[in-house]
Design an enzyme around this catalytic site. Sequence first.
Site, PDB file in Angstrom:
ATOM      1  N   SER A 233       0.842  -1.203   0.000  1.00 58.20           N
ATOM      2  CA  SER A 233       0.000   0.000   0.000  1.00 58.20           C
ATOM      3  C   SER A 233       0.879   1.256   0.000  1.00 58.20           C
ATOM      4  O   SER A 233       1.901   1.290   0.697  1.00 58.20           O
ATOM      5  CB  SER A 233      -0.890   0.002   1.249  1.00 58.20           C
ATOM      6  OG  SER A 233      -1.599   1.207   1.335  1.00 58.20           O
ATOM      7  N   CYS A 361      -9.193   0.513   9.582  1.00 58.68           N
ATOM      8  CA  CYS A 361     -10.328   0.089   8.756  1.00 58.68           C
ATOM      9  C   CYS A 361     -11.505  -0.368   9.602  1.00 58.68           C
ATOM     10  O   CYS A 361     -12.639  -0.322   9.173  1.00 58.68           O
ATOM     11  CB  CYS A 361      -9.930  -1.076   7.861  1.00 58.68           C
ATOM     12  SG  CYS A 361      -8.403  -0.796   7.044  1.00 58.68           S
TER      13      CYS A 361
HETATM   14  N1  PLP Z   1      -3.287  -4.793   4.682  1.00 60.13           N
HETATM   15  C1  PLP Z   1      -2.824  -4.329   5.852  1.00 60.13           C
HETATM   16  C2  PLP Z   1      -1.934  -5.193   6.677  1.00 60.13           C
HETATM   17  C3  PLP Z   1      -3.157  -3.038   6.282  1.00 60.13           C
HETATM   18  O1  PLP Z   1      -2.688  -2.583   7.441  1.00 60.13           O
HETATM   19  C4  PLP Z   1      -4.001  -2.256   5.474  1.00 60.13           C
HETATM   20  C5  PLP Z   1      -4.454  -0.921   5.924  1.00 60.13           C
HETATM   21  O2  PLP Z   1      -4.795  -0.720   7.067  1.00 60.13           O
HETATM   22  C6  PLP Z   1      -4.434  -2.779   4.254  1.00 60.13           C
HETATM   23  C7  PLP Z   1      -4.074  -4.048   3.890  1.00 60.13           C
HETATM   24  C8  PLP Z   1      -5.297  -1.983   3.334  1.00 60.13           C
HETATM   25  O3  PLP Z   1      -4.538  -0.979   2.734  1.00 60.13           O
HETATM   26  P1  PLP Z   1      -5.271   0.198   1.908  1.00 60.13           P
HETATM   27  O4  PLP Z   1      -5.599   1.251   2.914  1.00 60.13           O
HETATM   28  O5  PLP Z   1      -4.242   0.633   0.899  1.00 60.13           O
HETATM   29  O6  PLP Z   1      -6.449  -0.392   1.284  1.00 60.13           O
END
Ligand code: PLP
Length: 411
Positions: A233, A361
Amino acid sequence: MWFYVLLFNLQFMERIYLDYSATTPVAPEVKEAMEPYFSEHFGNPGSIHSWGQKAQAALDHSREIIADELNVKFSEVVFTGSATEANNLVVRGVAAGSKGIDKPRIIVSAIEHPSVLETARALTADGVEMVCIGVNKEGFVDLQALKNSLNERTVLVSIIYASNEIGTIQPIQEIAKIIGDFRKQIANSKGQSTGDSRLAISSLPLLHTDIVQAFQFFKMDLQELGVDAFSVSGHKIYGPKGVGVLVLRNEWEPYLGRTITGGHQELGLRAGTENVPAIVGLGKAVELVSHDREEEAKRIGSLRDYFWEKLKRALPEIELNGSPGNRLPNNLNICFPNKESGDLLIKLDQAGVAVSAGSACSAKAPKPSHVITALGMGEKRARQSLRFTLGRPTTKEEIDIALGRIVKLLN
Ligand code: PLP
């Protein structure tokens, strides 16, 4: 009245951000690299004319940086709109490509990011079988359970490299060996030769790992790790939001079903005009991370240890969630017994310290963290835990101020 007092205090108080796993500020060099691609070099990389060529050259440059950094081929880097999208592309893509298999099995760990966990769960409505592997109380995946769960219908194994919540780092190389041995066993039982590298790699299951949080602290080499796919990301590594990468070995590309259809951008795996400024920024962010990764990991790790030692001395009742030794250098996930984390988080914010109660999230979800709950110490612990994550701008002075405020609040 109290509101105005609070507002006044916040205005003049040094505010300390300790939530770098949620997101990071865009580095000045990244911003500068992106700038010309908004209005000056605004072409569509799909256009044939010189405007298009300029944009295409910028995409190619970023793709090259990322491919070199991760030791993959240029054509193995697929730009996406986020890591969530990259995770969806691989999980949904493998499921869509497994139509000939009755009840294809997807194996994930219980502590995956929701973009893997919830995606796999959603696919069960379409006949996919999801197996969720548990973790021990430090957050390490049960490798025996993983071995026992592999069968001929297994199309994907997705295990997060390092948890965004508790920081525990999984033994991915060991996991890759388990998958490799299983593939050989299947190939032998079918009487196939594993000498053909295409067959060896394309034999199921595909192994994916989400390196979103780990990438900035550890050198990631797809070949050395022995995995098939990575997700990255932009905004977790001082790049812009709204951009991510799915790295996928070329051998797998024909086997992934298309889940975003439209134009032929990004090998046809991710239709839609690429976000050129963000991709340029991501390339720059990757360059910056690789430049001082080891020193930064060491610096942040020792600041984090200092923070923990001081806090534990002042508040002996607190407990660490996750592995004490094998965790991300910037992560502290702490249980504050008999304190409700939502309440504590708001009070800390009012005191000028920004932290989180799990992943960004899921911060607004009413349920306690699925990651802390998976450690087997009860939901109560999940409701009493906060995540502190340090970043590039964090200084010892900031840590000292934060320590003072946290201890004052809790006492
Ligand atoms: N994977 C992990 C381990 C994360 O910490 C996050 C974001 O919190 C994501 C995926 C998702 O990333 P993005 O915000 O780019 O969708």
